[in-house]
Each structure stands twice: as structure tokens, then as C-alpha cells.
Scaffold this active site. Structure first.
Site, PDB file in Angstrom:
ATOM      1  N   SER A  28      66.701  21.447  13.444  1.00  0.00           N
ATOM      2  CA  SER A  28      67.718  21.469  14.495  1.00  0.00           C
ATOM      3  C   SER A  28      68.736  20.355  14.269  1.00  0.00           C
ATOM      4  O   SER A  28      69.926  20.535  14.552  1.00  0.00           O
ATOM      5  CB  SER A  28      67.067  21.318  15.868  1.00  0.00           C
ATOM      6  OG  SER A  28      66.227  22.420  16.139  1.00  0.00           O
TER       7      SER A  28
ATOM      8  N   HIS B 136      62.228  28.343  13.433  1.00  0.00           N
ATOM      9  CA  HIS B 136      61.377  28.449  14.628  1.00  0.00           C
ATOM     10  C   HIS B 136      61.017  29.917  14.876  1.00  0.00           C
ATOM     11  O   HIS B 136      59.868  30.253  15.161  1.00  0.00           O
ATOM     12  CB  HIS B 136      62.111  27.962  15.883  1.00  0.00           C
ATOM     13  CG  HIS B 136      62.432  26.495  15.918  1.00  0.00           C
ATOM     14  ND1 HIS B 136      63.679  26.017  16.247  1.00  0.00           N
ATOM     15  CD2 HIS B 136      61.656  25.405  15.696  1.00  0.00           C
ATOM     16  CE1 HIS B 136      63.663  24.696  16.230  1.00  0.00           C
ATOM     17  NE2 HIS B 136      62.445  24.290  15.884  1.00  0.00           N
TER      18      HIS B 136
ATOM     19  N   ARG C 239      56.925  22.338   7.432  1.00  0.00           N
ATOM     20  CA  ARG C 239      57.945  22.644   6.427  1.00  0.00           C
ATOM     21  C   ARG C 239      57.629  21.983   5.092  1.00  0.00           C
ATOM     22  O   ARG C 239      57.748  22.567   4.044  1.00  0.00           O
ATOM     23  CB  ARG C 239      59.324  22.163   6.892  1.00  0.00           C
ATOM     24  CG  ARG C 239      59.920  23.036   7.957  1.00  0.00           C
ATOM     25  CD  ARG C 239      61.074  22.363   8.614  1.00  0.00           C
ATOM     26  NE  ARG C 239      60.672  21.107   9.222  1.00  0.00           N
ATOM     27  CZ  ARG C 239      61.368  20.433  10.098  1.00  0.00           C
ATOM     28  NH1 ARG C 239      62.544  20.868  10.455  1.00  0.00           N
ATOM     29  NH2 ARG C 239      60.920  19.317  10.606  1.00  0.00           N
TER      30      ARG C 239
ATOM     31  N   LYS D  78      64.882  11.676  26.226  1.00  0.00           N
ATOM     32  CA  LYS D  78      65.417  11.994  24.897  1.00  0.00           C
ATOM     33  C   LYS D  78      66.732  12.750  25.053  1.00  0.00           C
ATOM     34  O   LYS D  78      66.795  13.733  25.789  1.00  0.00           O
ATOM     35  CB  LYS D  78      64.387  12.848  24.139  1.00  0.00           C
ATOM     36  CG  LYS D  78      64.641  12.951  22.651  1.00  0.00           C
ATOM     37  CD  LYS D  78      63.476  13.663  21.968  1.00  0.00           C
ATOM     38  CE  LYS D  78      63.904  14.376  20.707  1.00  0.00           C
ATOM     39  NZ  LYS D  78      62.857  15.240  20.171  1.00  0.00           N
TER      40      LYS D  78
HETATM   41  O1  PNS Z   1      60.541  20.176  18.311  1.00  0.00           O
HETATM   42  P1  PNS Z   1      59.889  18.836  18.396  1.00  0.00           P
HETATM   43  O2  PNS Z   1      60.808  17.833  19.064  1.00  0.00           O
HETATM   44  O3  PNS Z   1      59.382  18.356  17.066  1.00  0.00           O
HETATM   45  O4  PNS Z   1      58.597  19.034  19.343  1.00  0.00           O
HETATM   46  C1  PNS Z   1      57.753  17.960  19.647  1.00  0.00           C
HETATM   47  C2  PNS Z   1      56.768  18.305  20.773  1.00  0.00           C
HETATM   48  C3  PNS Z   1      57.487  18.919  21.965  1.00  0.00           C
HETATM   49  C4  PNS Z   1      55.755  19.293  20.270  1.00  0.00           C
HETATM   50  C5  PNS Z   1      56.100  16.969  21.157  1.00  0.00           C
HETATM   51  O5  PNS Z   1      57.103  16.027  21.399  1.00  0.00           O
HETATM   52  C6  PNS Z   1      55.230  17.068  22.400  1.00  0.00           C
HETATM   53  O6  PNS Z   1      54.181  17.692  22.385  1.00  0.00           O
HETATM   54  N1  PNS Z   1      55.664  16.431  23.498  1.00  0.00           N
HETATM   55  C7  PNS Z   1      54.968  16.431  24.760  1.00  0.00           C
HETATM   56  C8  PNS Z   1      54.355  15.056  25.058  1.00  0.00           C
HETATM   57  C9  PNS Z   1      52.967  14.915  24.478  1.00  0.00           C
HETATM   58  O7  PNS Z   1      52.078  15.721  24.709  1.00  0.00           O
HETATM   59  N2  PNS Z   1      52.754  13.856  23.706  1.00  0.00           N
HETATM   60  C10 PNS Z   1      51.467  13.545  23.119  1.00  0.00           C
HETATM   61  C11 PNS Z   1      51.260  14.169  21.770  1.00  0.00           C
HETATM   62  S1  PNS Z   1      52.441  13.608  20.585  1.00  0.00           S
END
Ligand code: PNS
Length: 165
Positions: free
Chosen positions: A128, A17, A90, A41
């Protein structure tokens, strides 16, 4: 000045990150690291703990701000005046989900662009989840996460397990 958002759960932040955040900070005038607060979550660290670990890890980057959000990422980006969402890729396995999220976000708000950066090869396996598993079973995390995260993981796995069962 262009603002970009680096969103994620950061449970916990890894050197993968940080590589993406550092590179984004060289290109954009202002980078907001948006930590997702997702009550549905389960996470090992609270949003406050995740943010504090990030804050410590980016303190050498003056144009990086750590913040947290709930709800839709595009709504958050708009509130913050950010046109760009930065994501790290990745491997091919990341592509499908990232593609789906990028198109979903584009449909919700076409003004916001998702841009991808390839992770450094040395972090291409890092996640993670892997970090938590290594921590839980006493693996060596040197070079994979900041030292403060190693210490925080040590404390956490000794007080609480990864699941409630
Ligand atoms: O580190 P992660 O868990 O892969 O991050 C995922 C993240 C936070 C980028 C994604 O879950 C997110 O954007 N969540 C906010 C909700 C949202 O906007 N959802 C619609 C698009 S998927």
C-alpha cells in the site's frame, strides 16, 4: 463452518491483498476482512473509505464480509468466532515482523491460529505504501489495484497530500 479473518490497514487495498482474500475464500466457509481503525496511525483513507473500497472489490465473493475493528486482533477474532487469522507473506523481509505478531497473538490467545499464504509472484513487490507513492507522483497503477482504487487515489491526492507538512 470455519471463519477466518484477513486483517490489515488496507490503506488502500491492493491486488495483492485481493489475491490472498480470494484464496482464503476458497478454503474457508466465511472470511471476514477486518480493517484496522487505528486513531494513532495516520492513514490516507478513513476507515469508512478503506472499507467501501474493499467492499466494492470483494462484491463477487459471497462468503466474504468487510468489517472494521479497534484494539487487539485476537480479541476481535474471538468476538467474531474466528479461529484462524490469515496473513500474506511477500518476501523474507515480511517474515520477522509477521513472526513477532503471530507469536504475540498466540500468547494472548493460544486458541487462535495464524496461517500464512505466499503472495502471487507478480505481487511480491506490491505494498500500500508503494501504491500511495506512485499515486502521489503520478505513476501507473494499472493492474496493481482495482480501478475504483485508482479513481479514489486520484481524487485524494488532488485534495490532500500524504502528510500534513
Ligand atoms: O496491513 P497492516 O498494517 O500490515 O496490518 C497490521 C495488523 C492490522 C494486522 C496489525 O497491526 C494488528 O493486528 N493490529 C491490531 C493490534 C494488535 O492486535 N496488536 C498485537 C499484535 S501485533
Amino acid at each position: 463452518m470455519m471463519t477466518a479473518i484477513c486483517p490489515g490497514s488496507f490503506d488502500p487495498v491492493t491486488n495483492g491483498h485481493l489475491d490472498i482474500i480470494e484464496r482464503a475464500a476458497e478454503i474457508f466457509g466465511h472470511v471476514i476482512v477486518g480493517v484496522l481503525k487505528n486513531p494513532s496511525k495516520k492513514s490516507l483513507f478513513t476507515v469508512e473509505e478503506r472499507s467501501a473500497l474493499l467492499q466494492a472489490a470483494v462484491s463477487h465473493l459471497p462468503n466474504v464480509e468487510v468489517d472494521h475493528f479497534q484494539g487487539l486482533l485476537v480479541d476481535y477474532a474471538k468476538r467474531k468466532g474466528a479461529r484462524v487469522i490469515i496473513k500474506g507473506l511477500r518476501a523474507i523481509s515480511d517474515f520477522e515482523y509477521e513472526f513477532q505478531m503471530a507469536l504475540t497473538n498466540k500468547r494472548q490467545n493460544p486458541e487462535i491460529e495464524t496461517m500464512f499464504m505466499m503472495t502471487k509472484n507478480e505481487y511480491s513487490f506490491l505494498s500500500s505504501s508503494m501504491v500511495k507513492e506512485l499515486a502521489y507522483f503520478g505513476g501507473d497503477l494499472t493492474g496493481l489495484v482495482p480501478d475504483q482504487v485508482i479513481a479514489a487515489l486520484d481524487r485524494k491526492v488532488h485534495t490532500r497530500g500524504l502528510s500534513n507538512d
